[in-house]
Design an enzyme around this catalytic site. Sequence first.
Site, PDB file in Angstrom:
ATOM      1  N   SER A 165       0.835  -1.199   0.000  1.00 29.33           N
ATOM      2  CA  SER A 165       0.000   0.000   0.000  1.00 29.33           C
ATOM      3  C   SER A 165       0.870   1.250   0.000  1.00 29.33           C
ATOM      4  O   SER A 165       1.796   1.380   0.793  1.00 29.33           O
ATOM      5  CB  SER A 165      -0.905  -0.008   1.239  1.00 29.33           C
ATOM      6  OG  SER A 165      -1.722   1.120   1.254  1.00 29.33           O
ATOM      7  N   GLY A 166       0.554   2.188  -0.910  1.00 31.61           N
ATOM      8  CA  GLY A 166       1.315   3.427  -1.009  1.00 31.61           C
ATOM      9  C   GLY A 166       2.447   3.367  -2.013  1.00 31.61           C
ATOM     10  O   GLY A 166       3.187   4.330  -2.158  1.00 31.61           O
ATOM     11  N   SER A 187      -5.474   5.380  -0.979  1.00 32.77           N
ATOM     12  CA  SER A 187      -5.307   3.928  -0.941  1.00 32.77           C
ATOM     13  C   SER A 187      -6.572   3.238  -1.434  1.00 32.77           C
ATOM     14  O   SER A 187      -7.684   3.561  -1.015  1.00 32.77           O
ATOM     15  CB  SER A 187      -4.992   3.473   0.489  1.00 32.77           C
ATOM     16  OG  SER A 187      -4.900   2.071   0.556  1.00 32.77           O
ATOM     17  N   SER A 188      -6.385   2.279  -2.342  1.00 35.69           N
ATOM     18  CA  SER A 188      -7.525   1.493  -2.831  1.00 35.69           C
ATOM     19  C   SER A 188      -7.942   0.515  -1.735  1.00 35.69           C
ATOM     20  O   SER A 188      -7.158  -0.341  -1.329  1.00 35.69           O
ATOM     21  CB  SER A 188      -7.142   0.714  -4.091  1.00 35.69           C
ATOM     22  OG  SER A 188      -6.811   1.585  -5.130  1.00 35.69           O
ATOM     23  N   GLU A 221      -0.055  -5.826   3.127  1.00 35.60           N
ATOM     24  CA  GLU A 221      -0.247  -4.902   4.256  1.00 35.60           C
ATOM     25  C   GLU A 221       0.233  -5.536   5.553  1.00 35.60           C
ATOM     26  O   GLU A 221      -0.131  -6.672   5.881  1.00 35.60           O
ATOM     27  CB  GLU A 221      -1.715  -4.491   4.378  1.00 35.60           C
ATOM     28  CG  GLU A 221      -2.201  -3.651   3.207  1.00 35.60           C
ATOM     29  CD  GLU A 221      -3.607  -3.113   3.407  1.00 35.60           C
ATOM     30  OE1 GLU A 221      -4.303  -3.613   4.315  1.00 35.60           O
ATOM     31  OE2 GLU A 221      -3.998  -2.198   2.671  1.00 35.60           O
ATOM     32  N   GLY A 250      -2.197  -3.850  -2.047  1.00 37.83           N
ATOM     33  CA  GLY A 250      -0.861  -4.396  -1.862  1.00 37.83           C
ATOM     34  C   GLY A 250      -0.738  -5.133  -0.547  1.00 37.83           C
ATOM     35  O   GLY A 250      -1.655  -5.155   0.280  1.00 37.83           O
ATOM     36  N   THR A 278      -2.250   2.351  -7.989  1.00 42.33           N
ATOM     37  CA  THR A 278      -3.409   2.996  -8.618  1.00 42.33           C
ATOM     38  C   THR A 278      -2.963   3.969  -9.694  1.00 42.33           C
ATOM     39  O   THR A 278      -3.526   4.012 -10.797  1.00 42.33           O
ATOM     40  CB  THR A 278      -4.248   3.716  -7.552  1.00 42.33           C
ATOM     41  OG1 THR A 278      -4.698   2.766  -6.585  1.00 42.33           O
ATOM     42  CG2 THR A 278      -5.454   4.385  -8.194  1.00 42.33           C
ATOM     43  N   ASN A 330      -0.878   5.915   2.652  1.00 44.62           N
ATOM     44  CA  ASN A 330      -1.249   6.349   1.306  1.00 44.62           C
ATOM     45  C   ASN A 330      -2.469   7.251   1.403  1.00 44.62           C
ATOM     46  O   ASN A 330      -3.457   6.900   2.035  1.00 44.62           O
ATOM     47  CB  ASN A 330      -1.562   5.120   0.434  1.00 44.62           C
ATOM     48  CG  ASN A 330      -1.791   5.484  -1.023  1.00 44.62           C
ATOM     49  OD1 ASN A 330      -1.743   6.662  -1.387  1.00 44.62           O
ATOM     50  ND2 ASN A 330      -2.042   4.485  -1.847  1.00 44.62           N
TER      51      ASN A 330
END
Length: 1078
Positions: free
Chosen positions: A110-111, A163-164, A392, A390, A115, A160
Amino acid sequence: MAKMEVKSSLLDNMIGVGDMVLLEPLNEETFIGNLKKRFDHNEIYTYIGSVVISVNPYRSLPIYSPEKVEDYRNRNFYELSPHIFALSDEAYRSLRDQDKDQCILITGESGAGKTEASKLVMSYVAAVCGKGAEVNEVKEQLLQSNPVLEAFGNAKTVRNDNSSRFGKYMDIEFDFKGDPLGGVISNYLLEKSRVVKQPRGERNFHVFYQLLSGASEELLQKLKLERDFSRYNYLSLDSAKVNGVDDAANFRTVRNAMQIVGFTDHETESVLEVVAAVLKLGNIEFKPESRVNGLDESKIKDKNELKEICELTSIDQLVLERAFSFRTVEAKQEKVSTTLNVAQAYYARDALAKNLYSRLFSWLVNRINESIKAQTKVRKKVMGVLDIYGFEIFEDNSFEQFIINYCNEKLQQIFIELTLKEEQEEYIREDIEWTHIDYFNNAIICDLIENNTNGILAMLDEECLRPGTVTDETFLEKLNQVCATHQHFESRMSKCSRFLNDTTLPHSCFRIQHYAGKVLYQVEGFVDKNNDLLYRDLSQAMWKAGHVLIKSLFPEGNPAKVNLKRPPTAGSQFKASVATLMKNLQTKNPNYIRCIKPNDKKAAHIFNESLVCHQIRYLGLLENVRVRRAGYAFRQAYEPCLERYKMLCKQTWPHWKGPARSGVEVLFNELEIPMEEYSFGRSKIFIRNPRTLFQLEDIRKQRLEDLATLIQKIYRGWKCRTHFLLMKKSQVVIAAWCRRYAQQKRYQKIKSSALVIQSYIRGWKARKLLRELKHQKRCKEAATTIAAYWHGTQVRREYRKFFRANAGKKIYEFTLQRIVQKYFLEMKNKMPSLSPIDKNWPPRPYLFLDSTHKELKRIFHLWRCKKYRDQFTDQQKLIYEEKLEASELFKDKKALYPSSVGQPFQGAYLEINKNPKYKKLKDAIEEKIIIAEVVNKINRANGKSTSRIFLLTNNNLLLADQKSGQIKSEVPLVDVTKVSMSSQNDGFFAVHLKEGSEAASKGDFLFSSDHLIEMATKLYRTTLSQTNQKLNIEISDEFLVQFRQDKVCVKFIQGAQKNGSVPTCKRKNNRLLEVAVP
């Protein structure tokens, strides 16, 4: 002129090593050092063979411009420096030219920028594929689906800002030409628990903050909301505002995107009402209340919020209030109603909010799919883009992190399998011997989680379905029993935990050794989140809503369709979805983007080596390099290899006439490279060691320097010879000019002397002739005088005989003659001015002269008109002829005509011949320019106007860009069939083109000009003179124009103009264009 292409190579001007396969020596330290060196020089992309490593720069870089898109378009993958556009172009061309379905797998934690990477891929594909109204509409819908899904599915986390919180896989469908036809989006496991609770430092989903920040006061009042974030319990306040994020502007972007995708105004309003209802659900609070039978029940403290929710959703307030206070359990034919205590009521409220938002999100995805799905049933090519959460590792990891990390394990597994498969297939294809490669296979971890009998998900489902008391602790005990001996599972009770020495492992947790590292999971909430239960009373209450959208979200609430079967758990649903996704990916050609986060601070220019090292390990990037280098570190097609190194061998330089492979063999034999360092495949040469490649590069660099010296020597010699020849030629020219000057001076002297002599002779001859003429004149005058006196004597002698007999008649004629003579003499003094518009005329003196007086007035007027016309130049005559033509065409027909009468027709308003800005345009036009004017060209699709230069020549009508002067359109006058305009006081007109002509491929032209009368008149006269046919001028407030294959009605209505004098055009539908005129 076509843009000159400058071809380079991945190896030219390289910062660090562009392809990690060429890194020497290869170890973790040099790998990270190479990434850091490139990152410090803004080179955020690096290759591992065909895999792209992307390091998030946390700032905008000027490497995604339209010029960059053109640089990478239709280029070889290794031809330019590493870039995400290179991978996107390779995937698109493989799909278009080789008919291979593609998938682009974007992974990372993540981050790391997944995306943004997916957006860049989609924007590149949209930029390079076909053009056209329908294609552009499909591309716009595909791109605009991103802002909608990001608003409802993304949130700010500690790692992020965007973040998705859901997984997205989009299949973009193309036709045989490579033009997009549509797409299908699949979503995976929205993190709906975020709706009711967010970790510290994080936000709820973006849409809540965008709605409160960007909605108008009227809309907020309609949704019964207030702009203050602190009014809502579901919104965290410590991170409500994010630096660099404008929620109000993003809300407007989302509204516009929904409109482009195809949401109706009613659907958008319904979605916002559901969002508002979810927000307000969090403000419902409960208080305990004891019943007579001693049972505790809950009551709503303030029913005002409940009332507003019911008004928004059109639900009976009593029905919803009862659903929050009671729960009905059905078993076979019996129904049992129990009261809910305060804790259960809060659970029911949060469960309803989570389900309502989650189902709304699924409805949005399905609604977008309806809009973007391909409309044709022809065979389609597919490119899949996977943007999924991603890996985590948080301080508190729960069920959501467990599911997310399981998905990443599956993606890592398919990455390993497909990478090895691709490498092995290339070796077999090129007839190169394949060497087995040892690598870590994470299939054992996937089996630990997904095994149908003793996997963690299977045991969680079994625990959820087991009768009796089920808690998170009983689930952990079951894990300790079944997974105690597994080498990748640890807990306080397992044999792998070494709990006697490890005090960091709490009792209510278990730890899994993922490929990315060890992750500690809090078992609390696993059972509830997996069950994902919503009380049937709430489902039925939602189904009874008058709100159409909400009712459609809860079909199980229909009493006629009551199903006592337990719904599938969240874990089993996600497991099935992941299995389907993996099956789908294995049918496509994979392309990988591995995203890396350089630091945890989301700051630019910071590269945390320990953090990057951790990601490199769990992404298996070093193993990926070793796979590529297991046999041969570098491979290249024979043609580019020979083209790059042919200067190293005399036999191949400068041109090799045989096959490329033979040239490479000659080249490598000449360089005496050991045979074990390379192998020849069918179409490529394979180099085993990077040192061999760098040795070639060093030799090439030295050879290029020698060639540069040789070129300099030859150039200097040529320059000196050229200078000498130029000086020699100059000396000859100067000598010739000197001799010419001397001869000219001598000739001028002789000529002036001859002129003096000629002038004296001509003067003597003229004076002699003058004397002779004067003598002849005196003789003639004397003879005339004598003859006059003699004739007078003879007349008087004859007159005396007849005077007495004709005296009355003679007197009458004499008197009449004197009166007429007096009349003409008086008329001479009373003549009016010579102006043709002067209507004054002297009065008639005698009645018998009436007809003469009128005829004389007519003759005088004709004469002075002729005198007036004789004063005109040819240009003035042409202007007045054009004015006369305009009068015949537009007088009493067009309201704009009277104001144009006093305006001279200038034609060349832009003075193209004098203005240096239009030199390029002037050089491109060889004909005489009749009119040059800036007009507003109306866009056929949306009615917006663009400034264009309108040029009319003897044979063509041209349109050019106002800023650059580049010619955009050229229409022969023979293809112009008609000009249409309204009868109003506006400058809007349409130029109709001949059907089937090349100029009419996009349809008729729509313009707006301040000199409409002049332009139409000149176009009419020029067309008449060139084609001998009159151009049809249609003046009507409604007429038809041709847009490609459609006929569109242009209708003029009364309305205000928003942009000065330019009429406001609005495209109502495919058949109507309204033009607002004053």
